[in-house]
Design an enzyme around this catalytic site. Structure first.
Site, short mmCIF file in Angstrom:
data_model
loop_
_atom_site.label_atom_id
_atom_site.label_comp_id
_atom_site.label_asym_id
_atom_site.label_seq_id
_atom_site.Cartn_x
_atom_site.Cartn_y
_atom_site.Cartn_z
CB CYS A 76 -19.64 -18.11 -14.67
SG CYS A 76 -19.93 -16.40 -15.21
CD GLN A 114 1.11 -7.15 0.66
OE1 GLN A 114 1.46 -6.02 1.03
NE2 GLN A 114 1.10 -8.16 1.49
CG HIS A 156 -4.31 -8.84 -1.34
ND1 HIS A 156 -3.81 -7.96 -0.39
CD2 HIS A 156 -3.91 -10.07 -0.95
CE1 HIS A 156 -3.14 -8.64 0.54
NE2 HIS A 156 -3.18 -9.93 0.21
CG ASP A 198 -3.56 0.95 -6.42
OD1 ASP A 198 -2.92 0.43 -7.35
OD2 ASP A 198 -3.01 1.34 -5.37
CB ALA A 214 -0.94 0.00 1.20
NE ARG A 230 1.44 0.95 8.76
CZ ARG A 230 1.33 -0.21 8.12
NH1 ARG A 230 0.66 -1.19 8.68
NH2 ARG A 230 1.91 -0.40 6.96
CB CYS A 242 -24.18 -17.83 -14.82
SG CYS A 242 -23.32 -17.14 -13.41
CB THR A 268 0.68 6.60 0.75
OG1 THR A 268 2.08 6.41 0.66
CG2 THR A 268 0.06 5.48 1.54
ZN LIG Z 1 -21.69 -15.66 -13.98
#
Ligand SMILES: [Zn+2]
Length: 198
Positions: free
Chosen positions: A136, A105, A125, A108, A28, A40, A161, A32
């Site tokens: 799906c 991680q 992440h 953005d 992160a 933090r 779906c 910043t």
């Molecule tokens: Zn789907």
């Protein structure tokens, strides 16, 4: 102070010069400077609300509405975020062929905005700049999800779906992505310099 910083930069240049494969890893802190606060940061928006665990998101329509409300509010706050010098530095190492990919991680999308292809960013992440169907896996664009949400008061279902849509990020309680983990491990064990920032 300046002298020792200069010496550190020179030492880092030597290490990069001598390395065969450089792996990049970011968190992160690298964003910043782009104006996106981390956990933090003073008055961090991340601390204002309790995170919505994945299981609750799956089972509660109200939790999903709340998650999307927060998501769009955050998007409005950080809409103008642009890559920082840190992002650009990593991008230049990738462009120079010194770094196969950046492991991050962050969700953005600022590494991609700095010029890296989707393949050159290993997202542990996930990614908050689009949505995915939990059933799906089909990608859906946020503009469309937002239009539906604002007109109906409810997030839309998957176009194909009918499954639940969620930002393509990894929530608390959600499994880490296999492919990204495998690629990150491979790059980490094959590099001879591991550069961490943020
Ligand atoms: Zn789907």
């Amino acid at each position: 102070m300046t002298e020792s910083l200069d010496a550190s930069i020179a030492a880092l240049q030597d290490m990069i010069q001598d390395a065969r494969i450089v792996a990049g890893f970011t968190g992160a802190g690298i964003s910043t400077e782009s104006g996106i606060p981390d956990f933090r940061s003073p008055d961090s928006p991340w601390m204002r609300h309790k995170p919505i665990p994945f299981e609750l998101f799956q089972h509660s329509a109200e939790a999903r509405r709340e998650a999307w409300r927060r998501k769009f509010a955050m998007d409005d706050l950080y809409r103008d975020a642009r890559p920082s010098v840190g992002h650009l530095g990593f991008a230049s190492l990738v462009a120079a062929g010194r770094m196969p990919a950046v492991i991050t991680q962050n969700i953005d999308g600022l590494h991609q905005a700095s010029g890296l292809t989707a393949d050159q960013v290993i997202e542990l992440h996930g990614n908050g700049t689009y949505a995915k169907c939990l059933a799906c896996g089909l990608r859906h664009e946020l503009d469309w999800v937002r239009r539906c949400f604002e007109s109906d008061g409810d997030p839309p279902d998957c176009r194909i779906c009918g499954g639940i849509l969620k930002t393509a990020t990894v929530s608390f309680g959600q499994t880490m992505p296999d492919e990204a983990m495998r690629r990150a491990q491979k790059l980490t064990t094959s590099c001879d310099l591991f550069l961490v920032a943020g």
